[in-house]
Write a protein that holds these residues in place. Sequence first.
Motif, PDB file in Angstrom:
ATOM      1  N   ARG A  29      21.366 -92.383 -21.672  1.00 15.78           N
ATOM      2  CA  ARG A  29      22.825 -92.298 -21.565  1.00 15.78           C
ATOM      3  C   ARG A  29      23.432 -92.951 -22.792  1.00 15.78           C
ATOM      4  NH1 ARG A  29      26.331 -93.068 -16.265  1.00 15.78           N
ATOM      5  NH2 ARG A  29      25.747 -90.877 -16.222  1.00 15.78           N
TER       6      ARG A  29
ATOM      7  N   THR B  11      26.920 -94.059 -24.568  1.00 10.33           N
ATOM      8  CA  THR B  11      28.326 -94.330 -24.270  1.00 10.33           C
ATOM      9  C   THR B  11      29.054 -94.590 -25.572  1.00 10.33           C
ATOM     10  OG1 THR B  11      27.612 -95.359 -22.218  1.00 10.33           O
ATOM     11  CG2 THR B  11      29.894 -95.705 -22.855  1.00 10.33           C
TER      12      THR B  11
ATOM     13  N   THR C 224      32.658 -95.588 -27.263  1.00 12.38           N
ATOM     14  CA  THR C 224      33.982 -96.160 -26.975  1.00 12.38           C
ATOM     15  C   THR C 224      34.705 -96.453 -28.279  1.00 12.38           C
ATOM     16  OG1 THR C 224      32.920 -98.319 -26.868  1.00 12.38           O
ATOM     17  CG2 THR C 224      33.344 -97.220 -24.774  1.00 12.38           C
TER      18      THR C 224
ATOM     19  N   LYS D  72      33.657 -91.742 -24.082  1.00 10.73           N
ATOM     20  CA  LYS D  72      32.848 -90.584 -23.718  1.00 10.73           C
ATOM     21  C   LYS D  72      31.449 -91.026 -23.343  1.00 10.73           C
ATOM     22  CE  LYS D  72      34.211 -89.090 -27.652  1.00 10.73           C
ATOM     23  NZ  LYS D  72      34.325 -88.418 -28.961  1.00 10.73           N
ATOM     24  N   VAL D  73      30.815 -90.225 -22.520  1.00  8.14           N
ATOM     25  CA  VAL D  73      29.430 -90.514 -22.166  1.00  8.14           C
ATOM     26  C   VAL D  73      28.614 -89.225 -22.306  1.00  8.14           C
ATOM     27  CG1 VAL D  73      29.854 -90.173 -19.695  1.00  8.14           C
ATOM     28  CG2 VAL D  73      27.998 -91.624 -20.400  1.00  8.14           C
ATOM     29  N   PHE D  74      27.417 -89.368 -22.847  1.00  6.57           N
ATOM     30  CA  PHE D  74      26.522 -88.219 -23.016  1.00  6.57           C
ATOM     31  C   PHE D  74      25.205 -88.526 -22.315  1.00  6.57           C
ATOM     32  CE2 PHE D  74      29.204 -88.586 -26.779  1.00  6.57           C
ATOM     33  CZ  PHE D  74      29.769 -87.321 -26.858  1.00  6.57           C
ATOM     34  N   ASP D  75      24.823 -87.666 -21.380  1.00  8.80           N
ATOM     35  CA  ASP D  75      23.514 -87.797 -20.753  1.00  8.80           C
ATOM     36  C   ASP D  75      22.570 -86.828 -21.444  1.00  8.80           C
ATOM     37  OD1 ASP D  75      24.096 -89.786 -18.861  1.00  8.80           O
ATOM     38  OD2 ASP D  75      25.154 -88.323 -17.623  1.00  8.80           O
ATOM     39  N   VAL D  76      21.602 -87.389 -22.147  1.00  7.04           N
ATOM     40  CA  VAL D  76      20.698 -86.583 -22.972  1.00  7.04           C
ATOM     41  C   VAL D  76      19.292 -86.652 -22.379  1.00  7.04           C
ATOM     42  CG1 VAL D  76      19.766 -86.257 -25.290  1.00  7.04           C
ATOM     43  CG2 VAL D  76      22.082 -87.132 -25.002  1.00  7.04           C
ATOM     44  N   VAL D  77      18.664 -85.502 -22.242  1.00  2.00           N
ATOM     45  CA  VAL D  77      17.265 -85.443 -21.816  1.00  2.00           C
ATOM     46  C   VAL D  77      16.439 -84.971 -23.002  1.00  2.00           C
ATOM     47  CG1 VAL D  77      15.630 -84.464 -20.178  1.00  2.00           C
ATOM     48  CG2 VAL D  77      17.999 -84.860 -19.474  1.00  2.00           C
ATOM     49  N   LEU D  78      15.442 -85.786 -23.369  1.00  3.30           N
ATOM     50  CA  LEU D  78      14.566 -85.432 -24.487  1.00  3.30           C
ATOM     51  C   LEU D  78      13.189 -85.084 -23.970  1.00  3.30           C
ATOM     52  CD1 LEU D  78      15.429 -88.256 -27.050  1.00  3.30           C
ATOM     53  CD2 LEU D  78      16.215 -85.887 -27.091  1.00  3.30           C
TER      54      LEU D  78
ATOM     55  N   MET E  30      21.386 -89.244 -33.746  1.00  2.00           N
ATOM     56  CA  MET E  30      22.315 -88.267 -33.166  1.00  2.00           C
ATOM     57  C   MET E  30      23.735 -88.837 -33.093  1.00  2.00           C
ATOM     58  SD  MET E  30      20.246 -86.775 -29.901  1.00  2.00           S
ATOM     59  CE  MET E  30      18.694 -85.915 -30.068  1.00  2.00           C
TER      60      MET E  30
ATOM     61  N   LEU F 277      27.547 -87.516 -32.497  1.00  2.00           N
ATOM     62  CA  LEU F 277      28.195 -87.859 -31.237  1.00  2.00           C
ATOM     63  C   LEU F 277      29.297 -88.902 -31.371  1.00  2.00           C
ATOM     64  CD1 LEU F 277      25.003 -87.882 -28.980  1.00  2.00           C
ATOM     65  CD2 LEU F 277      26.634 -86.024 -29.324  1.00  2.00           C
TER      66      LEU F 277
ATOM     67  N   LEU G 216      23.135 -80.122 -31.966  1.00  2.00           N
ATOM     68  CA  LEU G 216      22.023 -81.025 -32.296  1.00  2.00           C
ATOM     69  C   LEU G 216      20.836 -80.227 -32.834  1.00  2.00           C
ATOM     70  CD1 LEU G 216      22.171 -83.508 -29.267  1.00  2.00           C
ATOM     71  CD2 LEU G 216      22.676 -84.035 -31.650  1.00  2.00           C
TER      72      LEU G 216
ATOM     73  N   PHE H 207      17.670 -81.738 -34.862  1.00  2.00           N
ATOM     74  CA  PHE H 207      17.107 -82.594 -33.812  1.00  2.00           C
ATOM     75  C   PHE H 207      16.353 -81.716 -32.816  1.00  2.00           C
ATOM     76  CE2 PHE H 207      20.769 -85.158 -35.247  1.00  2.00           C
ATOM     77  CZ  PHE H 207      20.105 -86.324 -35.576  1.00  2.00           C
TER      78      PHE H 207
ATOM     79  N   GLY I 140      13.518 -80.950 -29.641  1.00  2.00           N
ATOM     80  CA  GLY I 140      13.096 -81.560 -28.384  1.00  2.00           C
ATOM     81  C   GLY I 140      14.208 -82.027 -27.477  1.00  2.00           C
TER      82      GLY I 140
ATOM     83  N   ALA J 173      16.199 -81.414 -24.423  1.00  2.00           N
ATOM     84  CA  ALA J 173      16.068 -80.555 -23.241  1.00  2.00           C
ATOM     85  C   ALA J 173      17.422 -80.270 -22.605  1.00  2.00           C
ATOM     86  CB  ALA J 173      15.128 -81.198 -22.235  1.00  2.00           C
ATOM     87  N   ALA J 174      18.328 -81.228 -22.628  1.00  2.00           N
ATOM     88  CA  ALA J 174      19.626 -81.032 -21.996  1.00  2.00           C
ATOM     89  C   ALA J 174      20.614 -82.092 -22.461  1.00  2.00           C
ATOM     90  CB  ALA J 174      19.503 -81.100 -20.477  1.00  2.00           C
TER      91      ALA J 174
ATOM     92  N   ARG K  59      24.597 -83.397 -21.173  1.00  2.00           N
ATOM     93  CA  ARG K  59      25.786 -83.236 -20.330  1.00  2.00           C
ATOM     94  C   ARG K  59      26.795 -84.300 -20.721  1.00  2.00           C
ATOM     95  NH1 ARG K  59      25.508 -79.480 -16.319  1.00  2.00           N
ATOM     96  NH2 ARG K  59      26.710 -80.536 -14.728  1.00  2.00           N
TER      97      ARG K  59
ATOM     98  N   GLY L 240      30.279 -86.571 -20.123  1.00  2.00           N
ATOM     99  CA  GLY L 240      31.182 -87.128 -19.116  1.00  2.00           C
ATOM    100  C   GLY L 240      32.216 -88.024 -19.770  1.00  2.00           C
TER     101      GLY L 240
ATOM    102  N   VAL M 175      34.318 -91.963 -19.719  1.00  2.00           N
ATOM    103  CA  VAL M 175      34.237 -93.350 -19.293  1.00  2.00           C
ATOM    104  C   VAL M 175      35.622 -93.986 -19.456  1.00  2.00           C
ATOM    105  CG1 VAL M 175      33.425 -94.148 -21.557  1.00  2.00           C
ATOM    106  CG2 VAL M 175      32.878 -95.455 -19.549  1.00  2.00           C
TER     107      VAL M 175
END
Lengths: 80, 80
Positions: A5, A7, A9, A41-47, A62, A67, B26, B31, B33, B35-36, B38, B40, B42
């Motif tokens: 995650r 964040t 600001t 803002k918040v970014f949930d990134v899956v690698l 990144m 970002l 990305l 960059f 690898g 995968a996702a 999302r 949000g 804050v």
Amino acid sequence: MIKARITVTLKTGVLDPQGKAIEGALGTLGFGGVAAVRQGKVFDVVLEGDDRAGAEAQLAAMCDRLLANTVIENYTVDIA
Amino acid sequence: MIKARITVTLKTGVLDPQGKAIEGALGTLGFGGVAAVRQGKVFDVVLEGDDRAGAEAQLAAMCDRLLANTVIENYTVDIA
């Protein structure tokens, strides 16, 4: 899989008109005692993969390149 | 003073075109690898007073009424 995650600001001192607008709207809705609101803002990134050290470096890169605007924003990276 | 951080994220299954665009960007920047992604929001909220229980209820009400669209978004409240 590595879940992180990010964040982002605004730095202290940078004006946040969106936060000010929310502060005003909360007052209009009857929420008293709101001293300040700042939005970020918040970014949930899956690698893919399991290389945590590499992921940390990649996520910081990144943020620096896409970002976050590091002139006016701070970011934190939390790897789950 | 009570400082709280509210994090608003899209519920699972809700399409996130902004996250998809970031994922694509990305990739374009080299960059691999990823995968996702999302995205949000804050909100850093400062409340006057020291009533933590009252603050918790008030912050949840703020989310329900203004800060989050609970049809498609989840929120978490962390009081510092």
